[in-house]
Scaffold this active site. Sequence first.
Site, PDB file in Angstrom:
ATOM      1  N   CYS A 171       0.846  -1.192   0.000  1.00  0.00           N
ATOM      2  CA  CYS A 171       0.000   0.000   0.000  1.00  0.00           C
ATOM      3  C   CYS A 171       0.880   1.241   0.000  1.00  0.00           C
ATOM      4  CB  CYS A 171      -0.986  -0.021   1.161  1.00  0.00           C
ATOM      5  SG  CYS A 171      -0.230  -0.377   2.763  1.00  0.00           S
ATOM      6  N   ARG A 172       0.716   2.115   0.990  1.00  0.00           N
ATOM      7  CA  ARG A 172       1.412   3.405   0.920  1.00  0.00           C
ATOM      8  C   ARG A 172       2.782   3.391   1.563  1.00  0.00           C
ATOM      9  NH1 ARG A 172      -4.030   6.697   2.512  1.00  0.00           N
ATOM     10  NH2 ARG A 172      -4.863   6.927   0.401  1.00  0.00           N
TER      11      ARG A 172
END
Lengths: 220, 220
Positions: free
Chosen positions: B178-179
């Site tokens: 993800c981030r």
Amino acid sequence: MDKRKTKDLLYEEVARIGKAVSSPKRLELLDILAQGEKTVEALAAEAGIDIKLASAHLKVLKAAHLVMAERDGRFIAYRLSGMDVSALWVNLRTVAEEHLVELKVALEGIFSAPEKLDTETRRSLMNKARRGEVIVIDVRPAAEYGSGHLPFARSMPLDEIRQRIKELPADKDIVAYCRGPFCMMSAEAVELLKKHGYRAQKITDGTAEWLAAGLPLAES
Amino acid sequence: MDKRKTKDLLYEEVARIGKAVSSPKRLELLDILAQGEKTVEALAAEAGIDIKLASAHLKVLKAAHLVMAERDGRFIAYRLSGMDVSALWVNLRTVAEEHLVELKVALEGIFSAPEKLDTETRRSLMNKARRGEVIVIDVRPAAEYGSGHLPFARSMPLDEIRQRIKELPADKDIVAYCRGPFCMMSAEAVELLKKHGYRAQKITDGTAEWLAAGLPLAES
DNA sequence: CAAATATTCCAACGAATATTGGAATATGTC
DNA sequence: GACATATTCCAATATTCGTTGGAATATTTG
């Protein structure tokens, strides 16, 4: 487990590092400490601040675990707690040079352009120094040279250049470096050398910049 | 030209960058912006703060030239003003993880160890993904995938996994990202996938970490 | 043990910062 | 041109931070 709260906690922790590097004095202390370990007294003198203030700033840096203190005889010596800290300093300064126009023009005013090296030029300089085609001199105090210096560089502290200038060959190019882009000792050294008829130039690299470029230092 | 004064000026300038990254909220905004450009509204929502406060923090970041604002229709979109800014964020976070014991144990509590990759493992993962031996899924919102993602990764936003789970092959290993290390979307995704019988695991890398490791992103 | 010295702790003040509420600006839509 | 909406500006408050002065601590030296 609240997602928001854990996130806040994580960013808060990183911000402790950010807070530690949010003060000009502390940055200067880090820059000086990147040259090797120093006592509080020496740090305060270098940074031009009161010992008490230096102690307070060092306390903040220690709380962020960016520096470590160790008793050495009657004095307490501080040093960076890792090479990644000096890399962080270089990174911060690089971003500042890149994004703050004010800093860029200030630096260009103080220094001229071709003194900044890329990795290729650094390697080439190192090779020339090894072959003796150029003389690389480290104009920092001898103790800082002792705790790490550029490969094939010889120690020639700024204070001693006048007396020892005859040690340098007059027919070779001389390259001077000091603590990094914010240090002005190499500029003074070059001025002095040129006045005595030497072909001299400075580079803005210090040991931290050299390391950040992925190149090795020499120890002895 | 007073040496002390010019030095003070230089460190002061760098400290402006330090000040900009000394607030947890601003760090979170930078982390979010590393995923691509966002409006003030979206940033405030992501960071869980008031729009006015987000605007104020963005103003500080803009003053340090770490972010740029650009009008895009009715909204104003912010984005990082360079890849070195996202590298700075990764560097700060890395130093924090390394030197702040509190953060280290917090992260080890939230995540397990083998999710952190070295460059070699990253390359190997990329090769396996190219050959189709593992399926790498990007669980961020589709817009963030669109502004840059890991090579050979497919977009599978967390919100849509439940509906689209049949698109994933049940016989392959699935790797979710993800981030970055502070983002919990990939953990949720893995939990969901495992519940449905998939072999899934997460990695802590985001695009910023990938770039900082010297590896390329894919654009389309 | 006493003196000297390096360093830190404590207290206090002024300056800077984060946050919130209300008003103002600017752009797009009708 | 008037309205709606996104964003920023301005003002006010509580808090934190940098700095300095004086006292306290800890270590070495005699």
